[in-house]
Design an enzyme around this catalytic site. Sequence first.
Site, mmCIF file in Angstrom:
data_model
loop_
_atom_site.group_PDB
_atom_site.id
_atom_site.type_symbol
_atom_site.label_atom_id
_atom_site.label_comp_id
_atom_site.label_asym_id
_atom_site.label_seq_id
_atom_site.Cartn_x
_atom_site.Cartn_y
_atom_site.Cartn_z
ATOM 1 N N SER A 24 0.837 -1.193 0.000
ATOM 2 C CA SER A 24 0.000 0.000 0.000
ATOM 3 C C SER A 24 0.881 1.256 0.000
ATOM 4 O O SER A 24 1.680 1.458 -0.916
ATOM 5 C CB SER A 24 -0.965 -0.045 1.185
ATOM 6 O OG SER A 24 -1.974 0.934 1.066
ATOM 7 N N ASP A 83 -10.021 -4.401 -4.859
ATOM 8 C CA ASP A 83 -9.393 -3.457 -3.930
ATOM 9 C C ASP A 83 -10.087 -2.108 -4.069
ATOM 10 O O ASP A 83 -9.918 -1.409 -5.061
ATOM 11 C CB ASP A 83 -7.902 -3.330 -4.247
ATOM 12 C CG ASP A 83 -7.135 -2.516 -3.206
ATOM 13 O OD1 ASP A 83 -7.772 -1.736 -2.467
ATOM 14 O OD2 ASP A 83 -5.905 -2.665 -3.136
ATOM 15 N N HIS A 101 -7.992 -5.271 -0.322
ATOM 16 C CA HIS A 101 -6.754 -4.501 -0.308
ATOM 17 C C HIS A 101 -5.555 -5.261 0.252
ATOM 18 O O HIS A 101 -4.458 -5.194 -0.300
ATOM 19 C CB HIS A 101 -6.965 -3.204 0.472
ATOM 20 C CG HIS A 101 -5.767 -2.311 0.488
ATOM 21 N ND1 HIS A 101 -5.120 -1.911 -0.670
ATOM 22 C CD2 HIS A 101 -5.060 -1.754 1.514
ATOM 23 C CE1 HIS A 101 -4.095 -1.132 -0.357
ATOM 24 N NE2 HIS A 101 -4.029 -1.024 0.950
#
Length: 270
Positions: free
Chosen positions: A107, A214, A244
């Site tokens: 991320s 996601d 995610h």
Amino acid sequence: MAESRERTFTGTRGRNTAREWPHEQPRYLAILVHGYGEHIGRYEHVADRLVRHGAAVYGLDHVGHGKSEGDRALVEDFEDVVTDVHAVEEHARAEHPGVPVVLIGHSMGGMIAARYAQRYGSGLTALVLSGPVIGEWGAVPALLAFEEPPDVPIDPSTLSRDPSVGAAYAADPLVWHGPFKRATLESFAATLETIAKGGTFGALPTLWVHGDDDQLVPLAGSRAGIEAVKGSDLTERIYPGARHEVFNEINKDEVLDDVTSFIDRALPGA
């Protein structure tokens, strides 16, 4: 789970806390780079898998995150965070001279890892980007449109199809559950632009893993970023239905199998 230990060091903006999962004779060193608002302690199971695969594993809580110093979830310059991660790599290399290094970022950590590869990629053997914030991330301009970003914390249900993941995240006192800070959003915007202009990864073996459901860091925006920086050796794995946090998804064993198989191929002598 693999044994771990903590240490502290002076980072670019105060005292940082790092965690290490040791291995006496590692085949490679894995540097984990965590995402926004979380901390390296959420990667125990990833580190455990990598240790069993032959790695000594290292990671830190970024400034303003977890057990490190700084205002919560405030990152004024991601270049400083890249420098802090490099200090972790240098410590790992001092403990295990000559051992190959693999960088794994998730991320926001994927964004940091991408920038790291542009600055320090010549010292890396492989790069893994998981759901990376790279390219176009609509959350940044949407929130920067407000003078004071609204309090819209991350919805735990968007992390994984496993409800226990979201429940643990929501109950974790080391996770930041408040709003984005404007300076952090501005730093995201500046870093995404820097990466887009920072050149490709060259011949660095790179694995991109992403869930196709996601909703936090949508696949299409990241694909645009990957296309801009990918070098000559990119492998991608897109997981149908995954949200995610693919390392915490219901198919996490498959994801970690893909990561370790990729590392095996990238290591010298493969």
